[in-house]
Design a protein around this motif. Sequence first.
Motif, PDB file in Angstrom:
ATOM      1  N   ARG A   6       0.822  -1.198   0.000  1.00 19.24           N
ATOM      2  CA  ARG A   6       0.000   0.000   0.000  1.00 19.24           C
ATOM      3  C   ARG A   6       0.866   1.262   0.000  1.00 19.24           C
ATOM      4  O   ARG A   6       0.569   2.223  -0.664  1.00 19.24           O
ATOM      5  CB  ARG A   6      -0.935   0.009   1.201  1.00 19.24           C
ATOM      6  CG  ARG A   6      -2.171   0.844   0.909  1.00 19.24           C
ATOM      7  CD  ARG A   6      -3.192   0.652   1.969  1.00 19.24           C
ATOM      8  NE  ARG A   6      -2.767   1.313   3.178  1.00 19.24           N
ATOM      9  CZ  ARG A   6      -3.316   1.063   4.362  1.00 19.24           C
ATOM     10  NH1 ARG A   6      -4.240   0.174   4.472  1.00 19.24           N
ATOM     11  NH2 ARG A   6      -2.910   1.705   5.407  1.00 19.24           N
ATOM     12  N   ASN A  10       0.823   4.264  -2.737  1.00 19.26           N
ATOM     13  CA  ASN A  10       0.654   5.653  -2.348  1.00 19.26           C
ATOM     14  C   ASN A  10       1.814   6.507  -2.875  1.00 19.26           C
ATOM     15  O   ASN A  10       1.648   7.616  -3.340  1.00 19.26           O
ATOM     16  CB  ASN A  10       0.585   5.729  -0.826  1.00 19.26           C
ATOM     17  CG  ASN A  10       0.281   7.143  -0.355  1.00 19.26           C
ATOM     18  OD1 ASN A  10       1.157   7.819   0.141  1.00 19.26           O
ATOM     19  ND2 ASN A  10      -0.944   7.565  -0.534  1.00 19.26           N
ATOM     20  N   SER A  13       1.281   7.272  -6.430  1.00 18.45           N
ATOM     21  CA  SER A  13       0.137   8.091  -6.773  1.00 18.45           C
ATOM     22  C   SER A  13       0.300   9.535  -6.319  1.00 18.45           C
ATOM     23  O   SER A  13      -0.416  10.410  -6.740  1.00 18.45           O
ATOM     24  CB  SER A  13      -1.129   7.499  -6.160  1.00 18.45           C
ATOM     25  OG  SER A  13      -1.007   7.546  -4.748  1.00 18.45           O
TER      26      SER A  13
ATOM     27  N   GLN B 256      -2.743   7.519   9.010  1.00 18.26           N
ATOM     28  CA  GLN B 256      -3.807   6.876   8.239  1.00 18.26           C
ATOM     29  C   GLN B 256      -4.461   7.883   7.296  1.00 18.26           C
ATOM     30  O   GLN B 256      -4.705   7.597   6.130  1.00 18.26           O
ATOM     31  CB  GLN B 256      -4.884   6.307   9.185  1.00 18.26           C
ATOM     32  CG  GLN B 256      -4.418   5.136  10.023  1.00 18.26           C
ATOM     33  CD  GLN B 256      -4.034   3.940   9.170  1.00 18.26           C
ATOM     34  OE1 GLN B 256      -4.724   3.603   8.226  1.00 18.26           O
ATOM     35  NE2 GLN B 256      -2.909   3.321   9.484  1.00 18.26           N
ATOM     36  N   LEU B 258      -3.175  10.777   6.197  1.00 16.71           N
ATOM     37  CA  LEU B 258      -2.233  11.267   5.184  1.00 16.71           C
ATOM     38  C   LEU B 258      -1.985  10.239   4.090  1.00 16.71           C
ATOM     39  O   LEU B 258      -1.679  10.596   2.950  1.00 16.71           O
ATOM     40  CB  LEU B 258      -0.909  11.656   5.842  1.00 16.71           C
ATOM     41  CG  LEU B 258      -0.921  12.961   6.620  1.00 16.71           C
ATOM     42  CD1 LEU B 258       0.329  13.055   7.491  1.00 16.71           C
ATOM     43  CD2 LEU B 258      -0.988  14.156   5.684  1.00 16.71           C
ATOM     44  N   GLN B 259      -2.106   8.961   4.456  1.00 19.08           N
ATOM     45  CA  GLN B 259      -1.828   7.921   3.469  1.00 19.08           C
ATOM     46  C   GLN B 259      -3.025   7.618   2.579  1.00 19.08           C
ATOM     47  O   GLN B 259      -2.917   6.872   1.621  1.00 19.08           O
ATOM     48  CB  GLN B 259      -1.425   6.631   4.180  1.00 19.08           C
ATOM     49  CG  GLN B 259       0.050   6.605   4.508  1.00 19.08           C
ATOM     50  CD  GLN B 259       0.432   5.293   5.123  1.00 19.08           C
ATOM     51  OE1 GLN B 259      -0.402   4.413   5.324  1.00 19.08           O
ATOM     52  NE2 GLN B 259       1.698   5.153   5.437  1.00 19.08           N
ATOM     53  N   HIS B 260      -4.158   8.199   2.902  1.00 22.39           N
ATOM     54  CA  HIS B 260      -5.359   7.941   2.123  1.00 22.39           C
ATOM     55  C   HIS B 260      -5.137   8.410   0.685  1.00 22.39           C
ATOM     56  O   HIS B 260      -4.617   9.503   0.449  1.00 22.39           O
ATOM     57  CB  HIS B 260      -6.535   8.692   2.754  1.00 22.39           C
ATOM     58  CG  HIS B 260      -7.861   8.182   2.294  1.00 22.39           C
ATOM     59  ND1 HIS B 260      -8.360   8.458   1.057  1.00 22.39           N
ATOM     60  CD2 HIS B 260      -8.791   7.416   2.918  1.00 22.39           C
ATOM     61  CE1 HIS B 260      -9.542   7.883   0.931  1.00 22.39           C
ATOM     62  NE2 HIS B 260      -9.833   7.238   2.045  1.00 22.39           N
ATOM     63  N   ILE B 261      -5.542   7.556  -0.264  1.00 20.03           N
ATOM     64  CA  ILE B 261      -5.309   7.859  -1.680  1.00 20.03           C
ATOM     65  C   ILE B 261      -5.946   9.189  -2.084  1.00 20.03           C
ATOM     66  O   ILE B 261      -5.397   9.936  -2.879  1.00 20.03           O
ATOM     67  CB  ILE B 261      -5.872   6.705  -2.562  1.00 20.03           C
ATOM     68  CG1 ILE B 261      -5.068   5.438  -2.304  1.00 20.03           C
ATOM     69  CG2 ILE B 261      -5.812   7.078  -4.033  1.00 20.03           C
ATOM     70  CD1 ILE B 261      -5.699   4.191  -2.878  1.00 20.03           C
ATOM     71  N   GLU B 264      -5.082  14.234  -1.129  1.00 21.35           N
ATOM     72  CA  GLU B 264      -4.781  15.471  -1.871  1.00 21.35           C
ATOM     73  C   GLU B 264      -6.029  15.968  -2.604  1.00 21.35           C
ATOM     74  O   GLU B 264      -6.290  17.170  -2.672  1.00 21.35           O
ATOM     75  CB  GLU B 264      -3.642  15.225  -2.870  1.00 21.35           C
ATOM     76  CG  GLU B 264      -2.293  14.948  -2.229  1.00 21.35           C
ATOM     77  CD  GLU B 264      -1.713  16.150  -1.498  1.00 21.35           C
ATOM     78  OE1 GLU B 264      -1.954  17.281  -1.954  1.00 21.35           O
ATOM     79  OE2 GLU B 264      -1.047  15.950  -0.458  1.00 21.35           O
ATOM     80  N   ASN B 288      -9.247   3.449   2.590  1.00 21.28           N
ATOM     81  CA  ASN B 288      -8.897   3.303   1.182  1.00 21.28           C
ATOM     82  C   ASN B 288      -9.717   2.191   0.555  1.00 21.28           C
ATOM     83  O   ASN B 288      -9.827   1.105   1.095  1.00 21.28           O
ATOM     84  CB  ASN B 288      -7.406   2.966   1.046  1.00 21.28           C
ATOM     85  CG  ASN B 288      -6.539   4.166   1.281  1.00 21.28           C
ATOM     86  OD1 ASN B 288      -6.837   5.253   0.780  1.00 21.28           O
ATOM     87  ND2 ASN B 288      -5.489   4.004   2.059  1.00 21.28           N
TER      88      ASN B 288
END
Lengths: 165, 289
Positions: A6, A10, A13, B256, B258-261, B264, B288
């Motif tokens: 994951r 990330n 992306s 958690q 910040l790492q979310h797709i 941004e 996610n």
Amino acid sequence: MRGIQRLFHNHQSNPRDMDQPLRIVIAKPGLDGHDRGAKVVARALRDAGHEVIYTGLRRTPEQIIETVRDEDAVLLGLSSLSGAHGHLFPRICETLREHNMGDVIVFGGGIIPEDDWPPLFEAGVRALFGPGTTSEEMVEFIATAVKRDDAGVGHGAGWHWNPSA
Amino acid sequence: MDAAKAGDRRALARLLSAIENGELHIQEPQRNDSDWKILALTGPPGVGKSCLLDRLLHEWVDHGLRIAVLAVDPSSPRSGGALLGDRVRMQVVDDVERKDSVYVRSVATRKTSGSVPLVVREMAFCLLDVGWDKVVIETVGAGQSEVRCAAVADRIVLVEGPARGDGVQAEKAGLLELADAVIVNKSDLDGAQRHADELRESLHLGHEEAPEVHLVSALHGTGIADVASTLLSVEQSTRAGRARWRERLLSHHERQLLQHIKFELLLSKIEEGLMSFDEAYAELRNGNE
């Protein structure tokens, strides 16, 4: 295992993460107490988005190399205003190669007469910056050098930075 | 990893970079003792943390310990770059007798400062895993991510100095409640004794057990040997433990998010006024897909 994948996803992306800062050691070898120039360079490279580790004054070649090794630096910038560059810079390049750190890119600056440049390039130094160099030029050199696969000190004499070319 | 375990420092440095760049994960190693393995040395800028740590390292190395240091410094929020200068003050790395027992690595907080504490945590695990006895995290105790870097550690030592305002200033920084021990440095200067007294007083106002306050001078080496051996066996205060778990939980949560797709993307939507914070947060909490 899923965690690893994951993170990679990330990483791909998020375009901001693509350009990781480069780790650069700025060092003052030898008995030279003038570090204003080194500090200006360190600051300029920081402002260009890099992570700069400054060694402080009067380091031996061995101390400098240990810092590069422990900090996992990609580039090593040497500053000399004492006239000892002709001895110290090649010695540092040689020690890097001896320690299997031939992929480190070495550049230098300070007061280094142009007549002294060829043997330093010969030793594996990839660029020399004198007074009046802009920080843009240095940043450009770094961006160029890290993209080449023959810029490491292990490649010995060969490519070096030539701003007019 | 094997090379790093065998003592190849370059391999170790590379491993740490991989963790820093998010390319590698390290699990928490198994532990079977109650001694601390990770210590945070934190406090306001200019109180002499690096200088003090240098002294402590000399002592601890002479006790036969091999110690790794993670020196955390902030990245410039504007350029993302950083100037990492703590090494300059670590004379122990130049000491021929002791340098093999010390490893110093500078860590910049980088742009995604929310994930720094967890990165530092994994770097510390990595160092323990390859055989270092203890890890010391040195960090400026200003700013949320730096405080959370400290919260990663098993024990937290707060360093203070004279002329830092009264004890209430230290209280305000929020670090006092995390500390298992407090060291007032620069005992050779006026006001150090008074500051130590004020801190003790301030700490004893609470109902919980208070951490000990030590007075030292890193410059002259006064009190260093005592503090060095006391710190090796310092106990975790229950009151600090709770605050620390709180910080760890918060940094976990932050990572958690910040790492979310879509992080941004959602941020842009908020910026453009297309979404409220509540809506964005609800989406982030969905995880996610």
